[in-house]
Motif scaffolding. Structure first.
Motif, PDB file in Angstrom:
ATOM      1  N   LEU A 138      -2.762   4.532   5.440  1.00 25.57           N
ATOM      2  CA  LEU A 138      -3.694   3.771   4.612  1.00 25.57           C
ATOM      3  C   LEU A 138      -2.957   3.041   3.490  1.00 25.57           C
ATOM      4  O   LEU A 138      -2.092   3.633   2.823  1.00 25.57           O
ATOM      5  CB  LEU A 138      -4.735   4.711   3.988  1.00 25.57           C
ATOM      6  N   PRO A 139      -3.271   1.774   3.264  1.00 24.67           N
ATOM      7  CA  PRO A 139      -2.709   1.072   2.101  1.00 24.67           C
ATOM      8  C   PRO A 139      -3.213   1.727   0.823  1.00 24.67           C
ATOM      9  O   PRO A 139      -4.303   2.318   0.795  1.00 24.67           O
ATOM     10  CB  PRO A 139      -3.225  -0.354   2.267  1.00 24.67           C
ATOM     11  N   ALA A 140      -2.426   1.613  -0.236  1.00 23.53           N
ATOM     12  CA  ALA A 140      -2.770   2.279  -1.494  1.00 23.53           C
ATOM     13  C   ALA A 140      -2.663   1.316  -2.658  1.00 23.53           C
ATOM     14  O   ALA A 140      -1.712   0.535  -2.745  1.00 23.53           O
ATOM     15  CB  ALA A 140      -1.853   3.485  -1.725  1.00 23.53           C
ATOM     16  N   ALA A 141      -3.615   1.408  -3.554  1.00 21.18           N
ATOM     17  CA  ALA A 141      -3.575   0.656  -4.813  1.00 21.18           C
ATOM     18  C   ALA A 141      -4.250   1.514  -5.869  1.00 21.18           C
ATOM     19  O   ALA A 141      -5.400   1.934  -5.691  1.00 21.18           O
ATOM     20  CB  ALA A 141      -4.283  -0.692  -4.673  1.00 21.18           C
ATOM     21  N   ALA A 142      -3.529   1.798  -6.928  1.00 18.37           N
ATOM     22  CA  ALA A 142      -4.073   2.649  -7.975  1.00 18.37           C
ATOM     23  C   ALA A 142      -5.132   1.908  -8.790  1.00 18.37           C
ATOM     24  O   ALA A 142      -5.006   0.715  -9.058  1.00 18.37           O
ATOM     25  CB  ALA A 142      -2.955   3.141  -8.890  1.00 18.37           C
ATOM     26  N   ARG A 143      -6.180   2.633  -9.182  1.00 17.45           N
ATOM     27  CA  ARG A 143      -7.191   2.084 -10.076  1.00 17.45           C
ATOM     28  C   ARG A 143      -6.669   2.107 -11.511  1.00 17.45           C
ATOM     29  O   ARG A 143      -5.572   2.598 -11.790  1.00 17.45           O
ATOM     30  CB  ARG A 143      -8.472   2.909  -9.971  1.00 17.45           C
ATOM     31  N   ASP A 144      -7.463   1.609 -12.424  1.00 22.07           N
ATOM     32  CA  ASP A 144      -7.064   1.604 -13.826  1.00 22.07           C
ATOM     33  C   ASP A 144      -6.830   3.005 -14.368  1.00 22.07           C
ATOM     34  O   ASP A 144      -6.022   3.204 -15.282  1.00 22.07           O
ATOM     35  CB  ASP A 144      -8.125   0.896 -14.674  1.00 22.07           C
ATOM     36  N   ASP A 145      -7.551   4.009 -13.803  1.00 21.47           N
ATOM     37  CA  ASP A 145      -7.370   5.388 -14.258  1.00 21.47           C
ATOM     38  C   ASP A 145      -6.213   6.095 -13.559  1.00 21.47           C
ATOM     39  O   ASP A 145      -5.988   7.277 -13.766  1.00 21.47           O
ATOM     40  CB  ASP A 145      -8.655   6.191 -14.078  1.00 21.47           C
ATOM     41  N   GLY A 146      -5.467   5.356 -12.700  1.00 19.10           N
ATOM     42  CA  GLY A 146      -4.312   5.919 -12.029  1.00 19.10           C
ATOM     43  C   GLY A 146      -4.605   6.587 -10.706  1.00 19.10           C
ATOM     44  O   GLY A 146      -3.677   6.931  -9.967  1.00 19.10           O
ATOM     45  N   LEU A 147      -5.874   6.778 -10.368  1.00 19.25           N
ATOM     46  CA  LEU A 147      -6.226   7.422  -9.110  1.00 19.25           C
ATOM     47  C   LEU A 147      -6.175   6.431  -7.952  1.00 19.25           C
ATOM     48  O   LEU A 147      -6.376   5.229  -8.117  1.00 19.25           O
ATOM     49  CB  LEU A 147      -7.628   8.027  -9.194  1.00 19.25           C
ATOM     50  N   VAL A 148      -5.894   6.945  -6.768  1.00 20.98           N
ATOM     51  CA  VAL A 148      -5.925   6.165  -5.533  1.00 20.98           C
ATOM     52  C   VAL A 148      -7.080   6.698  -4.694  1.00 20.98           C
ATOM     53  O   VAL A 148      -7.143   7.895  -4.401  1.00 20.98           O
ATOM     54  CB  VAL A 148      -4.601   6.295  -4.761  1.00 20.98           C
ATOM     55  N   VAL A 149      -7.996   5.817  -4.319  1.00 23.12           N
ATOM     56  CA  VAL A 149      -9.176   6.198  -3.538  1.00 23.12           C
ATOM     57  C   VAL A 149      -9.106   5.484  -2.196  1.00 23.12           C
ATOM     58  O   VAL A 149      -8.956   4.253  -2.139  1.00 23.12           O
ATOM     59  CB  VAL A 149     -10.472   5.846  -4.289  1.00 23.12           C
ATOM     60  N   GLN A 150      -9.229   6.249  -1.112  1.00 19.17           N
ATOM     61  CA  GLN A 150      -9.115   5.698   0.246  1.00 19.17           C
ATOM     62  C   GLN A 150     -10.142   6.368   1.148  1.00 19.17           C
ATOM     63  O   GLN A 150     -10.687   7.427   0.808  1.00 19.17           O
ATOM     64  CB  GLN A 150      -7.702   5.952   0.807  1.00 19.17           C
ATOM     65  N   GLY A 151     -10.361   5.803   2.306  1.00 11.47           N
ATOM     66  CA  GLY A 151     -11.293   6.399   3.251  1.00 11.47           C
ATOM     67  C   GLY A 151     -11.001   5.954   4.668  1.00 11.47           C
ATOM     68  O   GLY A 151     -10.409   4.891   4.888  1.00 11.47           O
ATOM     69  N   CYS A 152     -11.420   6.780   5.631  1.00  8.76           N
ATOM     70  CA  CYS A 152     -11.265   6.434   7.045  1.00  8.76           C
ATOM     71  C   CYS A 152     -12.145   7.369   7.865  1.00  8.76           C
ATOM     72  O   CYS A 152     -12.577   8.430   7.397  1.00  8.76           O
ATOM     73  CB  CYS A 152      -9.804   6.530   7.495  1.00  8.76           C
ATOM     74  N   ASP A 153     -12.403   6.970   9.099  1.00  5.04           N
ATOM     75  CA  ASP A 153     -13.142   7.824  10.024  1.00  5.04           C
ATOM     76  C   ASP A 153     -12.228   8.932  10.548  1.00  5.04           C
ATOM     77  O   ASP A 153     -11.026   8.732  10.732  1.00  5.04           O
ATOM     78  CB  ASP A 153     -13.676   7.012  11.202  1.00  5.04           C
ATOM     79  N   LYS A 154     -12.811  10.086  10.802  1.00  3.93           N
ATOM     80  CA  LYS A 154     -12.065  11.182  11.416  1.00  3.93           C
ATOM     81  C   LYS A 154     -11.768  10.828  12.871  1.00  3.93           C
ATOM     82  O   LYS A 154     -12.663  10.408  13.610  1.00  3.93           O
ATOM     83  CB  LYS A 154     -12.885  12.475  11.349  1.00  3.93           C
ATOM     84  N   SER A 155     -10.518  10.991  13.295  1.00 10.37           N
ATOM     85  CA  SER A 155     -10.153  10.672  14.680  1.00 10.37           C
ATOM     86  C   SER A 155      -9.332  11.787  15.321  1.00 10.37           C
ATOM     87  O   SER A 155      -8.775  11.590  16.402  1.00 10.37           O
ATOM     88  CB  SER A 155      -9.353   9.359  14.724  1.00 10.37           C
ATOM     89  N   PHE A 156      -9.261  12.950  14.695  1.00  7.64           N
ATOM     90  CA  PHE A 156      -8.356  14.006  15.141  1.00  7.64           C
ATOM     91  C   PHE A 156      -9.033  15.355  14.942  1.00  7.64           C
ATOM     92  O   PHE A 156      -9.612  15.632  13.886  1.00  7.64           O
ATOM     93  CB  PHE A 156      -7.055  13.928  14.339  1.00  7.64           C
TER      94      PHE A 156
END
Length: 255
Positions: A138-156
């Protein structure tokens, strides 16, 4: 020159919300290893080895394509295969090491940085107890608060007590003085389970490694033992069992 690699000790917490509650909480430690520093850490530390037997160790064949070859180029190739340009900077792997040559590492998180050492992508390498592995890239980009939020469907397939039609929501506090890796698991009705690891950083030294091992006896006994113990408790609570789709497909093919 000090190592970027370090040790994080903290807590793994899982909280199942539906169809009934189940909670586990274990003290664990993980290593954060700069994939460019593995040999340097091996030379500097008496209690850590790269591809060798020691109190704690990292073996290339446990990761990525599971062969004895440098892991960083394999992770970069994985990024490219998923349409992400190799960021070109450090790649840090957060994982449970082998202890006395043995171990099961259910999750390795690769923090992939660009040339300016900004986090560019995260790879979640998930292993199950059937010897299978899946990479969520997953690509990552930190928010202003420093957290990285990502999501995806379960495939495993991971747990026999969770179905496949689920979605993951990751919330990451990238490694610094602390680290947090959290995942909420959702179905169409809402959150089913939340899981997290939260740890505090310690610089790598033989003393730190020894104290980590002595302070976490169950981790020495084996992560698989804890997984199976929790499975027994879940079975006794009457959770529904979901078969591994791969094994079910193989069984159907044989019949």
């Amino acid at each position: 020159m000090s190592l970027r690699s370090s040790l994080y000790s903290g807590l793994v917490v899982h909280a199942r919300e539906r169809p009934r509650g189940h909670r586990l909480r274990y003290r664990v430690f993980m290593l954060l290893l700069d994939l460019d520093e593995l040999d340097a850490a091996d030379r500097r530390l008496r209690l850590f080895s790269h591809n060798g037997l020691n109190l704690l160790s990292w073996h290339d064949r446990d990761h990525a394509e599971r062969r004895r070859a440098p892991v960083k180029p394999q992770v970069e190739a994985l990024l490219a295969a998923r349409g992400l340009a190799a960021p070109g900077g450090p790649i840090l792997a957060l994982c449970m090491p082998r202890v006395l040559g043995h171990g099961f590492n259910p999750l390795t998180v690769y923090f992939c940085h660009d040339h300016e050492e900004r986090l560019a992508a995260v790879v979640y390498a998930v292993s199950n107890t059937f010897g299978e592995r899946c990479d969520y890239v997953l690509p990552a980009a930190a928010r202003d608060d420093g957290l990285v939020v990502q999501g995806c469907d379960k495939s495993f397939y991971v747990s026999p007590f969770l179905p496949m039609d689920l979605r993951y929501a990751f919330t990451i506090a990238p490694p610094g003085e602390g680290v947090r890796v959290g995942v909420d698991v959702h179905d169409d009705e809402g959150r089913v389970l939340s899981a997290s690891f939260v740890g505090r950083r310690e610089p790598l030294s033989d003393g730190v490694l020894l104290r980590a091992v002595l302070g976490h006896p169950w981790q020495v006994a084996g992560v698989l033992a804890a997984i199976h113990w929790e499975a027994v408790k879940i079975v006794l609570k009457g959770f529904r069992f979901f078969a591994n789709p791969r094994l079910a497909k193989e069984k159907a093919a044989r019949t």
